[in-house]
Design an enzyme around this catalytic site. Structure first.
Site, PDB file in Angstrom:
ATOM      1  N   ASP A 197       0.182  30.565  43.151  1.00 47.09           N
ATOM      2  CA  ASP A 197      -0.462  31.724  42.519  1.00 47.09           C
ATOM      3  C   ASP A 197       0.329  33.005  42.784  1.00 47.09           C
ATOM      4  OD1 ASP A 197      -1.138  31.356  45.241  1.00 47.09           O
ATOM      5  OD2 ASP A 197      -2.702  32.877  45.077  1.00 47.09           O
ATOM      6  N   GLU A 198       0.161  33.951  41.898  1.00 45.77           N
ATOM      7  CA  GLU A 198       0.602  35.343  42.094  1.00 45.77           C
ATOM      8  C   GLU A 198       2.045  35.468  42.597  1.00 45.77           C
ATOM      9  OE1 GLU A 198      -3.544  37.593  43.129  1.00 45.77           O
ATOM     10  OE2 GLU A 198      -2.777  36.308  44.711  1.00 45.77           O
TER      11      GLU A 198
HETATM   12  C1  ACM Z   1      -5.928  33.477  44.081  1.00 51.12           C
HETATM   13  O1  ACM Z   1      -7.054  33.996  44.198  1.00 51.12           O
HETATM   14  N1  ACM Z   1      -4.841  34.202  44.153  1.00 51.12           N
HETATM   15  C2  ACM Z   1      -5.789  32.037  43.856  1.00 51.12           C
END
Ligand code: ACM
Length: 524
Positions: free
Chosen positions: A336-337
């Protein structure tokens, strides 16, 4: 095995014999269908009588599978904790046998799901049928919930715990019913995690996803790369005292969870969220900046170097060591991110790491962003932010875990005045957390693509059990029900009454739940 079958047969015969001699106890009328069970079972049929749990009760278990005896012992231990009664498991009765709880392995076609169970409660016997020990364990949680907090001392000259008679036929909607705990932003000790596991098991949750690394800390000992914990394991958000799990401690947690039929899913978040790893070994860093320990709460600034072979050699060791200690089928790679990873690098990275995960015998899970890469149909995408990623992954044949931040994030504040938590995805009061349907949340995603539901608890604002519990309870109980019970049976007005009746359990467990005003709590 034959010996055990004979014993059970003789027990049943002697129960029948006792029946004629024994004076009938006049139990008050009961109604199994009104028991405040969570998650709500598929079918409950009440017969209006009572089983009196007392000192003359014994537990027997099927001898075909030794795991069934462990489930019997778990039940016996928890009956003892709750009532003080010392009930033997597969032990001789010394002639004081009057009531039987039999945990039976059965291949009945009605028990096709590995976690399904049937509970037949009669006046002198309780039969719990399940195909697997996991199913028996889930049924035991139902039975625990049926044992009242206090005994009825007016019926006989010894205490009796009155359990309503009838039949429960039950099984889960989803095979994956999880919660995630972020032990990276703040560290939680083995004892704190075990306490959480105990409560999750009571509500039939079967997955605990541990977020083991992030920018602020690395929490799992890797023998081939010791600085990960020596350097990366000493920081956390705000700079307080943190820590990490040794491999022995991690294995202890995995075993503790497994005894409760809960699978641990380890997550090493990458290529972003990797500052603590890169502080420990700067060659991993791919953001071109000088690397320093980080104790703030920003996201999206760190990345591994996705084009260096040594990064993948490092990851091969990390994944190998963790996979070897993790009996469950999954390895979560985060994903993620990764805002400072070039898109082409990100795709290259995810595809290479999936191969490493597969090489070590695990199935890759990643946050929904991994759908940008050419992942295998065996990989699983965890939807937190972008339904279109979930649709893309499903089109590829992947299964989806439903964890939308706006509905399922346990770290979102309940409301503007509740303590702890954040609200970037909105406030999640207890009713909103319950009143949505994971099966229809993503328009166009068919049910067969959904592996299950997970409620993540990020720990930027919490650092001990009391704070963890404040955010998790009571909402995680609702997610347990959304994961287990048939959607068409669920109704907030009916649920909140059952939820209020969880107070004796929550208090007995010393769980610091948030007493939301939306629920009329049953307090003394
Ligand atoms: C997330 O909340 N960055 C998976």
């Amino acid at each position: 095995m034959i010996y055990r079958s004979i014993l059970v047969f003789v027990t049943i015969l002697s129960l029948a014999a006792c029946q004629t001699k024994k004076e009938e106890i006049n139990f008050p009328k009961t109604d199994l269908a009104k028991a405040p069970l969570i998650p709500k079972p598929i079918k409950t049929i009440s017969t209006g009588n009572a089983f009196g749990l007392d000192l003359n009760t014994v537990i027997y278990t099927s001898a075909v599978d030794s795991e069934f005896e462990k489930v019997g012992k778990f039940l016996s231990e928890h009956i003892k904790n709750k009532t003080g009664l010392d009930i033997g498991v597969n032990s001789s009765t010394g002639g004081r046998l009057e009531r039987l709880i039999y945990i039976n392995q059965s291949d009945s076609v009605d028990l096709d799901n590995s976690e399904s169970y049937q509970l037949y409660i009669k006046k002198d016997s309780i039969f719990l049928n399940a195909k697997t020990a996991a199913g028996a364990f889930r049924g035991v949680q139902t039975l625990r919930q049926l044992i009242p907090e206090s005994s009825n001392d007016t019926l006989t000259d010894f205490p009796i715990w009155v359990i309503p008679t009838g039949k429960i036929l039950d099984g889960p909607k989803f095979g994956y019913r999880g919660t995630m705990l972020d032990v990276a932003r703040h560290f939680f000790t083995v004892e704190e995690v075990k306490k959480y596991i105990d409560a999750l098991a009571y509500y039939k949750i079967n997955i605990l996803h541990l977020h083991l690394s992030d920018d602020q800390g690395w929490r799992i000992e890797i023998k081939s790369w010791p600085q990960l914990t020596e350097v990366g394991g000493v920081t956390e958000v705000g700079g307080g005292k943190s820590g990490f799990y040794t491999q022995e401690q991690y294995k202890d947690l995995v075993n503790y969870a497994a005894e409760r039929h809960i699978t641990i899913v380890p997550e090493i978040d990458m290529p972003g969220h990797t500052n603590a790893a890169s502080v420990s070994y700067p060659f991993l860093n791919g953001n071109g900046k000088e690397i320093k320990p980080y104790i703030g709460t920003r996201v999206g600034f760190s990345t591994f170097n996705a084009r260096k072979d040594t990064v993948y050699s490092f990851l091969d060791d990390v994944i190998r060591e963790i996979a070897a200690m993790t009996p469950g089928p999954y390895f979560h790679i985060g994903g993620d991110e990764s805002h400072v990873t070039k898109k082409s690098d990100y795709i290259h990275f995810v595809e290479k790491v999936e191969k490493i995960v597969q090489k070590h015998g695990k199935r890759m899970i990643g946050w929904n962003e991994i759908a940008q890469a050419d992942i295998s149909s065996n990989a699983i995408a965890q939807l937190w932010s972008e339904p279109k990623d979930a649709l893309k992954a499903a089109k590829n044949g992947s299964k989806i875990i439903i964890s939308p931040a706006e509905k399922a994030y346990l770290d979102m504040q309940y409301d503007s005045i509740s303590e702890y938590g954040l609200h970037w995805a909105g406030f999640i009061p207890v009713d909103l957390g319950y009143q949505w349907n994971p099966e229809t949340y993503v328009e166009g995603l068919s049910k067969e693509h959904i592996l299950g539901i997970e409620a993540p608890l990020w720990s930027e604002t919490i650092s001990n059990s009391a704070e963890l519990e404040y955010l998790a309870f009571p909402r995680v109980i609702g997610y347990a029900e959304l994961g287990w019970s048939q959607s068409e049976h669920l109704n907030w007005d009916e649920y909140k009454v059952r939820l209020a009746l969880q107070v004796p359990y929550l208090e007995a467990m010393q769980i610091n739940y948030y007493p939301s005003k939306l629920v009329d709590w049953n307090k003394e």
